[in-house]
Design a protein around this motif. Sequence first.
Motif, PDB file in Angstrom:
ATOM      1  N   GLY A 280      -8.687 -66.572 -46.649  1.00 53.99           N
ATOM      2  CA  GLY A 280      -9.509 -65.656 -47.415  1.00 53.99           C
ATOM      3  C   GLY A 280      -9.610 -66.106 -48.859  1.00 53.99           C
ATOM      4  O   GLY A 280      -9.190 -67.208 -49.209  1.00 53.99           O
ATOM      5  N   VAL A 281     -10.142 -65.217 -49.689  1.00 55.31           N
ATOM      6  CA  VAL A 281     -10.335 -65.501 -51.109  1.00 55.31           C
ATOM      7  C   VAL A 281      -9.639 -64.410 -51.915  1.00 55.31           C
ATOM      8  O   VAL A 281      -9.772 -63.218 -51.599  1.00 55.31           O
ATOM      9  N   VAL A 282      -8.902 -64.819 -52.953  1.00 53.41           N
ATOM     10  CA  VAL A 282      -8.206 -63.855 -53.805  1.00 53.41           C
ATOM     11  C   VAL A 282      -9.244 -63.063 -54.594  1.00 53.41           C
ATOM     12  O   VAL A 282     -10.052 -63.631 -55.323  1.00 53.41           O
ATOM     13  N   SER A 283      -9.230 -61.744 -54.433  1.00 54.36           N
ATOM     14  CA  SER A 283     -10.168 -60.889 -55.166  1.00 54.36           C
ATOM     15  C   SER A 283      -9.505 -60.225 -56.364  1.00 54.36           C
ATOM     16  O   SER A 283     -10.177 -59.807 -57.293  1.00 54.36           O
ATOM     17  N   GLU A 284      -8.159 -60.139 -56.339  1.00 50.88           N
ATOM     18  CA  GLU A 284      -7.437 -59.530 -57.457  1.00 50.88           C
ATOM     19  C   GLU A 284      -6.013 -60.068 -57.499  1.00 50.88           C
ATOM     20  O   GLU A 284      -5.350 -60.180 -56.469  1.00 50.88           O
ATOM     21  N   ASP A 285      -5.564 -60.395 -58.701  1.00 47.79           N
ATOM     22  CA  ASP A 285      -4.209 -60.894 -58.923  1.00 47.79           C
ATOM     23  C   ASP A 285      -3.327 -59.724 -59.332  1.00 47.79           C
ATOM     24  O   ASP A 285      -3.561 -59.091 -60.364  1.00 47.79           O
ATOM     25  N   LEU A 286      -2.335 -59.415 -58.516  1.00 42.97           N
ATOM     26  CA  LEU A 286      -1.418 -58.306 -58.789  1.00 42.97           C
ATOM     27  C   LEU A 286       0.004 -58.838 -58.979  1.00 42.97           C
ATOM     28  O   LEU A 286       0.967 -58.293 -58.450  1.00 42.97           O
ATOM     29  N   THR A 287       0.125 -59.922 -59.760  1.00 41.51           N
ATOM     30  CA  THR A 287       1.427 -60.553 -59.972  1.00 41.51           C
ATOM     31  C   THR A 287       1.903 -60.456 -61.411  1.00 41.51           C
ATOM     32  O   THR A 287       2.942 -60.998 -61.745  1.00 41.51           O
ATOM     33  N   GLY A 288       1.165 -59.787 -62.269  1.00 40.45           N
ATOM     34  CA  GLY A 288       1.495 -59.717 -63.686  1.00 40.45           C
ATOM     35  C   GLY A 288       2.806 -59.004 -63.965  1.00 40.45           C
ATOM     36  O   GLY A 288       3.321 -58.254 -63.130  1.00 40.45           O
ATOM     37  N   PRO A 289       3.356 -59.237 -65.163  1.00 40.96           N
ATOM     38  CA  PRO A 289       4.645 -58.638 -65.528  1.00 40.96           C
ATOM     39  C   PRO A 289       4.609 -57.114 -65.600  1.00 40.96           C
ATOM     40  O   PRO A 289       5.641 -56.457 -65.449  1.00 40.96           O
ATOM     41  N   GLU A 290       3.433 -56.535 -65.789  1.00 42.68           N
ATOM     42  CA  GLU A 290       3.316 -55.076 -65.851  1.00 42.68           C
ATOM     43  C   GLU A 290       3.410 -54.424 -64.473  1.00 42.68           C
ATOM     44  O   GLU A 290       3.626 -53.235 -64.355  1.00 42.68           O
ATOM     45  N   ARG A 291       3.275 -55.221 -63.440  1.00 41.45           N
ATOM     46  CA  ARG A 291       3.326 -54.696 -62.061  1.00 41.45           C
ATOM     47  C   ARG A 291       4.773 -54.510 -61.640  1.00 41.45           C
ATOM     48  O   ARG A 291       5.578 -55.431 -61.699  1.00 41.45           O
ATOM     49  N   ARG A 292       5.084 -53.320 -61.185  1.00 42.42           N
ATOM     50  CA  ARG A 292       6.431 -53.026 -60.687  1.00 42.42           C
ATOM     51  C   ARG A 292       6.396 -53.056 -59.169  1.00 42.42           C
ATOM     52  O   ARG A 292       5.375 -52.834 -58.550  1.00 42.42           O
ATOM     53  N   GLY A 293       7.525 -53.350 -58.565  1.00 38.74           N
ATOM     54  CA  GLY A 293       7.573 -53.390 -57.108  1.00 38.74           C
ATOM     55  C   GLY A 293       7.044 -54.702 -56.568  1.00 38.74           C
ATOM     56  O   GLY A 293       7.133 -55.741 -57.206  1.00 38.74           O
ATOM     57  N   CYS A 294       6.456 -54.638 -55.398  1.00 40.94           N
ATOM     58  CA  CYS A 294       5.978 -55.826 -54.696  1.00 40.94           C
ATOM     59  C   CYS A 294       4.779 -56.441 -55.410  1.00 40.94           C
ATOM     60  O   CYS A 294       3.787 -55.775 -55.677  1.00 40.94           O
ATOM     61  N   LYS A 295       4.896 -57.727 -55.722  1.00 38.36           N
ATOM     62  CA  LYS A 295       3.799 -58.446 -56.363  1.00 38.36           C
ATOM     63  C   LYS A 295       3.034 -59.239 -55.315  1.00 38.36           C
ATOM     64  O   LYS A 295       3.606 -59.666 -54.318  1.00 38.36           O
ATOM     65  N   GLY A 296       1.758 -59.425 -55.564  1.00 40.95           N
ATOM     66  CA  GLY A 296       0.950 -60.166 -54.605  1.00 40.95           C
ATOM     67  C   GLY A 296      -0.497 -60.234 -55.023  1.00 40.95           C
ATOM     68  O   GLY A 296      -0.818 -60.183 -56.207  1.00 40.95           O
ATOM     69  N   TYR A 297      -1.360 -60.334 -54.035  1.00 40.18           N
ATOM     70  CA  TYR A 297      -2.789 -60.519 -54.264  1.00 40.18           C
ATOM     71  C   TYR A 297      -3.588 -59.647 -53.311  1.00 40.18           C
ATOM     72  O   TYR A 297      -3.172 -59.425 -52.171  1.00 40.18           O
ATOM     73  N   MET A 298      -4.746 -59.201 -53.763  1.00 36.60           N
ATOM     74  CA  MET A 298      -5.717 -58.609 -52.864  1.00 36.60           C
ATOM     75  C   MET A 298      -6.530 -59.786 -52.349  1.00 36.60           C
ATOM     76  O   MET A 298      -7.053 -60.584 -53.136  1.00 36.60           O
ATOM     77  N   VAL A 299      -6.563 -59.924 -51.035  1.00 38.16           N
ATOM     78  CA  VAL A 299      -7.237 -61.061 -50.412  1.00 38.16           C
ATOM     79  C   VAL A 299      -8.376 -60.544 -49.539  1.00 38.16           C
ATOM     80  O   VAL A 299      -8.187 -59.669 -48.700  1.00 38.16           O
ATOM     81  N   PHE A 300      -9.562 -61.107 -49.777  1.00 36.39           N
ATOM     82  CA  PHE A 300     -10.740 -60.794 -48.969  1.00 36.39           C
ATOM     83  C   PHE A 300     -10.784 -61.812 -47.838  1.00 36.39           C
ATOM     84  O   PHE A 300     -10.966 -63.005 -48.073  1.00 36.39           O
ATOM     85  N   LEU A 301     -10.552 -61.335 -46.620  1.00 40.67           N
ATOM     86  CA  LEU A 301     -10.461 -62.216 -45.459  1.00 40.67           C
ATOM     87  C   LEU A 301     -11.829 -62.698 -44.985  1.00 40.67           C
ATOM     88  O   LEU A 301     -12.836 -62.000 -45.130  1.00 40.67           O
ATOM     89  N   LYS A 302     -11.827 -63.871 -44.393  1.00 37.05           N
ATOM     90  CA  LYS A 302     -13.047 -64.432 -43.799  1.00 37.05           C
ATOM     91  C   LYS A 302     -13.494 -63.568 -42.617  1.00 37.05           C
ATOM     92  O   LYS A 302     -14.667 -63.297 -42.439  1.00 37.05           O
ATOM     93  N   ASP A 303     -12.532 -63.149 -41.804  1.00 32.62           N
ATOM     94  CA  ASP A 303     -12.793 -62.293 -40.652  1.00 32.62           C
ATOM     95  C   ASP A 303     -11.977 -61.014 -40.808  1.00 32.62           C
ATOM     96  O   ASP A 303     -10.835 -61.063 -41.255  1.00 32.62           O
ATOM     97  N   PRO A 304     -12.516 -59.861 -40.422  1.00 36.51           N
ATOM     98  CA  PRO A 304     -11.786 -58.602 -40.617  1.00 36.51           C
ATOM     99  C   PRO A 304     -10.536 -58.502 -39.740  1.00 36.51           C
ATOM    100  O   PRO A 304     -10.458 -59.093 -38.666  1.00 36.51           O
ATOM    101  N   TYR A 305      -9.565 -57.748 -40.224  1.00 34.06           N
ATOM    102  CA  TYR A 305      -8.362 -57.406 -39.469  1.00 34.06           C
ATOM    103  C   TYR A 305      -8.304 -55.883 -39.461  1.00 34.06           C
ATOM    104  O   TYR A 305      -8.375 -55.251 -40.516  1.00 34.06           O
ATOM    105  N   GLN A 306      -8.211 -55.289 -38.308  1.00 33.99           N
ATOM    106  CA  GLN A 306      -8.240 -53.836 -38.133  1.00 33.99           C
ATOM    107  C   GLN A 306      -9.455 -53.233 -38.849  1.00 33.99           C
ATOM    108  O   GLN A 306      -9.363 -52.218 -39.525  1.00 33.99           O
ATOM    109  N   GLU A 307     -10.584 -53.911 -38.704  1.00 34.68           N
ATOM    110  CA  GLU A 307     -11.873 -53.486 -39.242  1.00 34.68           C
ATOM    111  C   GLU A 307     -11.925 -53.447 -40.769  1.00 34.68           C
ATOM    112  O   GLU A 307     -12.818 -52.836 -41.352  1.00 34.68           O
TER     113      GLU A 307
END
Length: 70
Positions: free
Chosen positions: A29-56
């Motif tokens: 997929g393609v990264v649509s949002e970066d959620l890894t910044g120092p202001e983010r608490r808890g689990c860090k990661g990325y919003m990923v837009f998949l090529k094919d849908p998963y669970q619609e």
Amino acid sequence: MIERNSKVKIVASSQLTEMMLEELVGKTGVVSEDLTGPERRGCKGYMVFLKDPYQEEYEWFIPTESVCHA
């Protein structure tokens, strides 16, 4: 760090398993949002837009450990 609009591949990790999303392993997929910044608490990661849908849905939060450049 992976930048927005980068093509990525989802890989196995314990966090992905805990989230019960191991079926996403191997998908690309393609990264649509970066959620890894120092202001983010808890689990860090990325919003990923998949090529094919998963669970619609095309866009999923993927933990940092489960994302690599495609």
